[in-house]
Scaffold this active site. Structure first.
Site, short mmCIF file in Angstrom:
data_model
loop_
_atom_site.label_atom_id
_atom_site.label_comp_id
_atom_site.label_asym_id
_atom_site.label_seq_id
_atom_site.Cartn_x
_atom_site.Cartn_y
_atom_site.Cartn_z
N GLU A 132 35.41 117.03 56.60
CA GLU A 132 35.64 117.13 55.17
C GLU A 132 34.32 117.17 54.39
OE1 GLU A 132 38.38 114.88 51.77
OE2 GLU A 132 37.87 113.81 53.62
N LYS A 143 42.65 120.64 48.61
CA LYS A 143 43.32 119.36 48.84
C LYS A 143 44.29 119.05 47.71
CE LYS A 143 41.91 114.55 49.91
NZ LYS A 143 40.69 113.73 50.17
N CYS A 177 42.39 115.30 54.80
CA CYS A 177 42.26 113.85 54.72
C CYS A 177 43.52 113.17 54.16
CB CYS A 177 41.01 113.49 53.92
SG CYS A 177 40.45 111.78 54.20
#
Length: 277
Positions: free
Chosen positions: A42, A115, A152
């Site tokens: 990430e 994200k 994540c």
């Protein structure tokens, strides 16, 4: 990968360049070993600065596609290797995203995932840095497989993981930055569950080391691959910079889905009210 330079040890551009330079030998090693799809961690080219709330890090964001994706595309083309490249994206002033670009094996930029789920808790003050994603859950047809990305904190939400399967993903990559003591007990629970519930492979990537001056904790690595039955195929250590490689037999997806008819037996009409909420 751990961080070679941190805040106070160079300019933001110097810190970014040091991180890229640290990655290049392992990117080259992946290419030499014939890796077909490579995913980095990430926001791979900076510290994970979200434990602080310093606007200076806004300057580390860049367009996608942009300088870093173009640079990584050269390695993708050189080694005929698909690359998933997570970076801090600047769309325009004040529009900043936690993003992963997908580059095909010929160096072609295929698109990006932003994200969707943004935490703001337990020292990860991410809403200070990122807008929530607005591109849905795209799946990219690469040379080798249909690839999806979940980043994540997204992994705590089964909804998007299901949508990626419905959209045709054969492999879902989850580049992460997560520390011991927060959600480590979930690390090897949620993603095997996603893989088994949706009948696809996953690559789960977490950085290693500790990052000053934030000192939030130890990034515990333990990157791994998991198959459509939820079985872990290969796993990296908790503390070392390393390249984890394994092989997938994509025919397993059809075998598993023919056994467990996840998509045939769904009853979306019974979920309608819940979806409306």
């Amino acid at each position: 990968m751990s961080l070679p330079l941190t805040e106070g040890e160079g300019t933001i551009e110097e810190i970014k360049e040091a991180m890229v330079q640290k990655h290049i030998p392992l990117i080259e090693e992946a290419g030499r070993q014939g890796v077909q799809i490579l995913c980095l961690q990430e926001i791979f080219n900076t510290p994970y600065f979200c434990p602080g709330q310093d606007k200076a890090w806004y300057a580390s964001a860049e367009p996608v596609p942009g300088p870093t994706t173009e640079r990584m595309a050269e390695y993708a083309k050189k080694y005929n290797m698909v690359m998933i490249v997570p970076v801090y994206e600047r769309e325009s002033a004040g529009f900043l995203y936690n993003t992963a670009a997908v580059i095909d094996a010929d160096g072609t930029y295929l698109g990006k995932y932003r994200k969707n789920h943004i935490p703001h808790t337990s020292g990860f003050w991410e809403k200070f840095f990122f807008k929530p994603g607005n591109l849905g859950y795209p799946v990219f047809q690469t040379k080798y497989a249909k690839v999806g990305v979940y980043i994540c904190y997204d992994r705590h939400f089964p909804d998007g993981a299901r949508v990626l399967g419905l959209n045709g993903a054969e492999i879902v990559y989850n580049p992460s930055a997560t520390v011991a003591g927060l959600s480590q007990y979930l690390w090897k629970l949620e993603q095997p569950a996603h893989a088994a519930a949706n009948g696809y492979f996953m690559g789960c990537i977490n950085r290693v080391g500790e990052e000053k001056p934030w000192n939030l904790g130890r990034f515990y690595g333990t990157s791994y691959f998991v198959d459509p039955r939820g079985q872990i195929l290969a796993q990296a250590s908790e503390e070392n910079d390393e390249l984890l490689i394994t092989e997938f037999d994509l025919d397993m997806i059809e075998e598993v889905r023919n056994t467990w008819q996840f998509f045939r037996d769904r009853r979306p009409e019974t979920y309608e009210k819940l979806v409306e909420l």
